[in-house]
Design an enzyme around this catalytic site. Structure first.
Site, PDB file in Angstrom:
ATOM      1  N   ASP A 101       0.878  -1.110   0.097  1.00 32.55           N
ATOM      2  CA  ASP A 101      -0.105  -0.198   0.085  1.00 32.55           C
ATOM      3  C   ASP A 101       1.039   1.302  -0.048  1.00 32.55           C
ATOM      4  O   ASP A 101       1.814   1.547  -0.817  1.00 32.55           O
ATOM      5  CB  ASP A 101      -0.992  -0.019   1.440  1.00 32.55           C
ATOM      6  CG  ASP A 101      -1.832   1.226   1.133  1.00 32.55           C
ATOM      7  OD1 ASP A 101      -3.023   0.954   0.557  1.00 32.55           O
ATOM      8  OD2 ASP A 101      -1.779   1.971   2.167  1.00 32.55           O
ATOM      9  N   HIS A 305      -7.114  -6.267  -1.418  1.00 27.24           N
ATOM     10  CA  HIS A 305      -5.982  -5.069  -1.395  1.00 27.24           C
ATOM     11  C   HIS A 305      -4.984  -5.491  -0.362  1.00 27.24           C
ATOM     12  O   HIS A 305      -3.739  -5.214  -0.372  1.00 27.24           O
ATOM     13  CB  HIS A 305      -6.562  -3.908  -0.998  1.00 27.24           C
ATOM     14  CG  HIS A 305      -5.741  -2.900  -0.694  1.00 27.24           C
ATOM     15  ND1 HIS A 305      -4.873  -2.145  -1.620  1.00 27.24           N
ATOM     16  CD2 HIS A 305      -5.253  -2.272   0.408  1.00 27.24           C
ATOM     17  CE1 HIS A 305      -4.063  -1.326  -1.118  1.00 27.24           C
ATOM     18  NE2 HIS A 305      -4.401  -1.226   0.409  1.00 27.24           N
TER      19      HIS A 305
END
Length: 327
Positions: A101, A305
């Site tokens: 991320d 994610h």
């Protein structure tokens, strides 16, 4: 085998909390938003068992690490400087840097700017993207009714006020909503699910639904750990990273056009919302041109994610293979 070792080091002018395990070549692990060193809980023991020194960091603004108040203290140059400072404080000459991320751009830029200190780079979720020619915020999608979540994060205090009303619920819901489990569920009208646009009159709560049940990879204990950390720190530090997006575009001008010259590995989830952001298709298609020593791009079927948490076995296998190849 030794257990996790927690320590605080002074690096780049702040106190940074690191968690270590193992001996051998160093692997520096950089988390994203809204996480902490704990997001690497499945990788640290495996790295140690395979003969590496795992070093997971609470990044600037998170966990037990200092969280300067000023927005301008969270630029990409500060974040890369923190990682160099951690290596210096731990007397580590070189490391492979791994980021997920927001930690992925930190890892990419650490490898870009200091290949003398980082012998390889592994990025999860976010591919390397060249410096934008204009302020990125001017290109974020927006309508009369909603705005891109990174725009919503820009005004100091607004997102904090909403998120901090119920920290545990926010952590639980964002981890569920951006996972492959939620992304695989059909929407009521059959249209693709979008969780990156925030209603101007609804806030994040409107796009982060309560999970009917937790995914198999996420436990109540995991949520409790994150919630306890953010109940202590608040979210200003993590959100300040987003508030430097335009400033980063200016500061990185001297390095525009440089290639990353160390070996690299990219891993992402097939259902990761980030891969569907504007410009990501082009970034993925041209990644090998900008990272000529890219060894592999691995897209994990059905994964969302939270790559290293959702799919620890696959991530660990690819990570160890890459590290072993580096010798």
């Amino acid at each position: 085998m030794s257990e996790f070792i927690h320590r605080t080091v002074n690096a780049n002018g702040i106190n940074i909390h690191v968690v270590e395990q193992g001996d051998g070549p160093a692997v520096l692990l950089c988390h994203g938003f809204p996480e902490s060193w704990y997001s690497w809980r499945h990788q640290i023991p495996l790295l140690a068992a395979e003969g590496f020194r795992a070093i997971a960091v609470d990044m600037r603004g998170y966990g037990r690490t200092d969280r300067p108040h000023e927005i301008e203290q969270y630029t990409m140059l500060h974040l890369v400087g923190d990682m160099i400072g951690v290596l210096d404080a731990l007397e580590v000459g070189k490391a492979v840097i791994v980021g997920h991320d927001w930690g992925a751009p930190v890892a990419w830029h650490a490898a870009l700017l200091r290949p003398d200190r980082f012998s390889g780079v592994v990025a999860l979720s976010v591919p390397f993207r060249p410096r934008a020619k204009v302020h990125p915020s001017t290109k974020f999608p927006r309508t009369d009714d909603e705005m891109f979540y990174q725009l919503y994060f820009q005004q100091p205090g607004v997102a904090e006020a909403e998120i901090e009303r119920d920290v545990r619920r926010f952590v639980r819901n964002v981890l569920y909503t951006l996972s492959g489990d939620m992304r695989s569920a059909p929407s009521d009208d059959g249209a693709p699910r979008r969780f990156d646009m925030v209603p101007r009159n609804g806030g994040l709560a409107a796009v982060l639904p309560d999970p009917p049940v937790l995914p198999a990879w996420l436990t109540d204990e995991d949520i409790d750990y994150y919630a306890e950390q953010f109940s202590h720190t608040g979210f200003r530090g993590g959100l300040n990273w987003y508030r430097n997006i335009d400033r980063n575009q200016e500061l990185l001008a001297p390095f525009d056009g440089l290639q990353i010259t160390v070996p690299a590995l990219f891993i992402a989830g097939e259902r990761d919302l980030v891969l569907h952001f504007d410009g990501m298709s082009e970034a993925l298609a041209t990644l090998a041109q900008r990272v000529p020593l890219l060894r592999r791009s691995l897209i994990l079927s059905g994964c969302g994610h939270w790559t290293q948490q959702e799919r620890p076995r696959e991530v660990n296998t690819a990570l160890i293979e890459f590290l072993d190849e580096l010798g």
